[in-house]
Design an enzyme around this catalytic site. Structure first.
Site, PDB file in Angstrom:
ATOM      1  N   SER A   1       6.230  -0.518   9.883  1.00  0.00           N
ATOM      2  CA  SER A   1       5.116  -0.307   9.476  1.00  0.00           C
ATOM      3  C   SER A   1       5.046   1.028   8.930  1.00  0.00           C
ATOM      4  O   SER A   1       5.329   2.063   9.453  1.00  0.00           O
ATOM      5  CB  SER A   1       4.037  -0.380  10.595  1.00  0.00           C
TER       6      SER A   1
ATOM      7  N   MET B   1       0.836  -1.188   0.131  1.00  0.00           N
ATOM      8  CA  MET B   1       0.256  -0.047   0.009  1.00  0.00           C
ATOM      9  C   MET B   1       1.016   1.206   0.118  1.00  0.00           C
ATOM     10  O   MET B   1       0.457   2.193   0.200  1.00  0.00           O
ATOM     11  CB  MET B   1      -0.739   0.044   1.248  1.00  0.00           C
TER      12      MET B   1
ATOM     13  N   LYS C   1       4.693 -10.167   9.097  1.00  0.00           N
ATOM     14  CA  LYS C   1       4.315  -9.018   9.881  1.00  0.00           C
ATOM     15  C   LYS C   1       2.755  -9.165  10.079  1.00  0.00           C
ATOM     16  O   LYS C   1       2.139  -9.112  10.982  1.00  0.00           O
ATOM     17  CB  LYS C   1       4.715  -7.708   9.199  1.00  0.00           C
TER      18      LYS C   1
ATOM     19  N   HIS D   1       9.407  -3.574   3.183  1.00  0.00           N
ATOM     20  CA  HIS D   1       8.660  -3.760   1.755  1.00  0.00           C
ATOM     21  C   HIS D   1      10.095  -4.159   0.860  1.00  0.00           C
ATOM     22  O   HIS D   1       9.940  -5.023   0.011  1.00  0.00           O
ATOM     23  CB  HIS D   1       8.229  -2.292   1.206  1.00  0.00           C
TER      24      HIS D   1
HETATM   25  P1  AMP Z   1       1.567  -2.822   3.374  1.00  0.00           P
HETATM   26  O1  AMP Z   1       1.974  -1.965   2.472  1.00  0.00           O
HETATM   27  O2  AMP Z   1       1.487  -2.616   4.994  1.00  0.00           O
HETATM   28  O3  AMP Z   1       0.209  -3.339   3.135  1.00  0.00           O
HETATM   29  O4  AMP Z   1       2.319  -4.272   3.540  1.00  0.00           O
HETATM   30  C1  AMP Z   1       2.857  -4.827   2.123  1.00  0.00           C
HETATM   31  C2  AMP Z   1       3.677  -5.942   2.497  1.00  0.00           C
HETATM   32  O5  AMP Z   1       4.838  -5.445   3.331  1.00  0.00           O
HETATM   33  C3  AMP Z   1       2.610  -7.119   3.355  1.00  0.00           C
HETATM   34  O6  AMP Z   1       3.245  -8.375   2.483  1.00  0.00           O
HETATM   35  C4  AMP Z   1       3.254  -6.855   4.476  1.00  0.00           C
HETATM   36  O7  AMP Z   1       3.155  -8.006   5.333  1.00  0.00           O
HETATM   37  C5  AMP Z   1       4.724  -6.550   4.355  1.00  0.00           C
HETATM   38  N1  AMP Z   1       5.617  -5.819   5.346  1.00  0.00           N
HETATM   39  C6  AMP Z   1       4.891  -4.561   6.057  1.00  0.00           C
HETATM   40  N2  AMP Z   1       5.781  -4.522   6.966  1.00  0.00           N
HETATM   41  C7  AMP Z   1       6.577  -5.256   7.109  1.00  0.00           C
HETATM   42  C8  AMP Z   1       7.812  -5.708   8.097  1.00  0.00           C
HETATM   43  N3  AMP Z   1       8.231  -4.729   8.831  1.00  0.00           N
HETATM   44  N4  AMP Z   1       8.703  -6.670   7.785  1.00  0.00           N
HETATM   45  C9  AMP Z   1       8.320  -7.622   6.605  1.00  0.00           C
HETATM   46  N5  AMP Z   1       7.296  -7.283   5.872  1.00  0.00           N
HETATM   47  C10 AMP Z   1       6.438  -6.196   6.116  1.00  0.00           C
END
Ligand code: AMP
Length: 286
Positions: A188, A33, A152, A40
């Site tokens: 995050s 996102m 995560k 990421h």
């Molecule tokens: P998001 O942009 O938050 O929807 O996350 C996109 C992807 O990145 C998802 O697969 C999350 O699980 C992964 N992700 C987010 N934060 C972390 C983190 N701290 N470590 C590893 N993967 C992450």
């Protein structure tokens, strides 16, 4: 010269992916996102190891946010995202507009009703329906051979694996480890919204998980004792509001039995003001 290609149109994304497939190139997808961070980027590198072409989708998916959730305030910075990805070699960034992703009269969604009913699904009704539906669409548009997801979001990872198996998507899921700040806070996009006082207290999630990992390693088998330790550690942060602190079977996500057995997911959701943080660890045999 930038080796980034930005695609906005879902139809163009799919045509490009079909051409790569016909040329025998392996496609790796990293759904995000945006407001990218090293978590990421670690997934981009993981996908790169197993693919010839890497697609990073950047899409703040409106259908996975509840009406009182933070869709409007979710951090966004597309220029910064491109800068970060620019250092990662050739990447196709797929960043569609919501109106191009969802037809106004769309009526088909992907619903899972067992794994999605607990943990985050219990307090975020419709969230995982939104996540699974958008991921199914991304899989059809980018046609990945492999797709990387972070541990995560453990429940999300489990649900995606289930959808891929149950609906026979021809791709493999690559789970990536949780990437943390130096003080242990799981990275995050939402962390930037924590004021300094809450940011300092937010390490309680990581501390709680380390505490029970150590207790489990010392032979603590009682689920209730580990859950109590989680709650007690979160309670040391004066502004933390605990949503859940639970041990669950990793495969079924059912509550862990009185004596937990590996692999068991220990998962936390904690609010600081209007910022909701999650973290988890997978307990393996002690
Ligand atoms: P998001 O942009 O938050 O929807 O996350 C996109 C992807 O990145 C998802 O697969 C999350 O699980 C992964 N992700 C987010 N934060 C972390 C983190 N701290 N470590 C590893 N993967 C992450």
């Amino acid at each position: 010269m930038s080796r980034l290609e930005v695609l906005r149109d879902p139809a163009v994304m799919q045509t490009r992916a079909l051409a790569w497939r016909r040329a025998g190139r392996r496609i790796g997808l990293v759904p995000t996102m945006g407001y990218l961070h090293p978590g990421h980027i670690s997934l981009v590198r993981l996908a790169r190891e197993q693919a010839d072409v890497v697609v990073v989708s950047i899409f703040v998916n409106p259908t996975q946010f509840g009406p009182r959730e933070d869709f409007a305030t979710y951090p966004r910075d597309f220029a910064r995202d491109l800068e970060l990805l620019g250092a990662e070699g050739a990447i196709t960034v797929f960043a569609p507009e919501a109106a191009a992703v969802y037809a106004p009269d769309a009526s088909v969604q992907v619903c899972e009703e067992r794994l999605a009913s607990c943990l985050c699904g219990a307090t975020r009704p419709g969230h995982f329906r939104g996540v699974l539906t958008v991921c199914a669409k991304l899989f059809h548009l980018a046609l990945p051979d492999v797709a990387a997801f972070g541990r995560k979001d453990a429940q999300q990872l489990r649900l995606i694996e289930q959808m891929v198996r149950d609906l026979n998507f021809p791709l493999a899921i690559l789970p990536g480890p949780i990437v943390r700040e130096p003080d242990g806070l799981a990275m995050s996009s939402r962390n930037v919204r924590l004021p300094a006082a809450h940011r300092a207290q937010a390490t309680c999630l990581h501390r709680a998980l380390r505490t029970i990992e150590q207790a489990a390693a010392r032979g603590e088998r009682r689920t209730a004792a580990l859950e109590a330790l989680l709650r007690a550690t979160i309670a040391t942060a004066p502004d933390a509001r605990l949503e859940y602190a639970e041990l669950r079977d990793w495969h079924t996500l059912a509550p862990a039995p009185a004596q937990w057995h590996a692999p068991t997911l220990a998962a936390l959701a904690v609010h600081f003001g209007d910022v909701r943080l999650i973290d988890n660890t997978l307990l393996t045999a002690s």
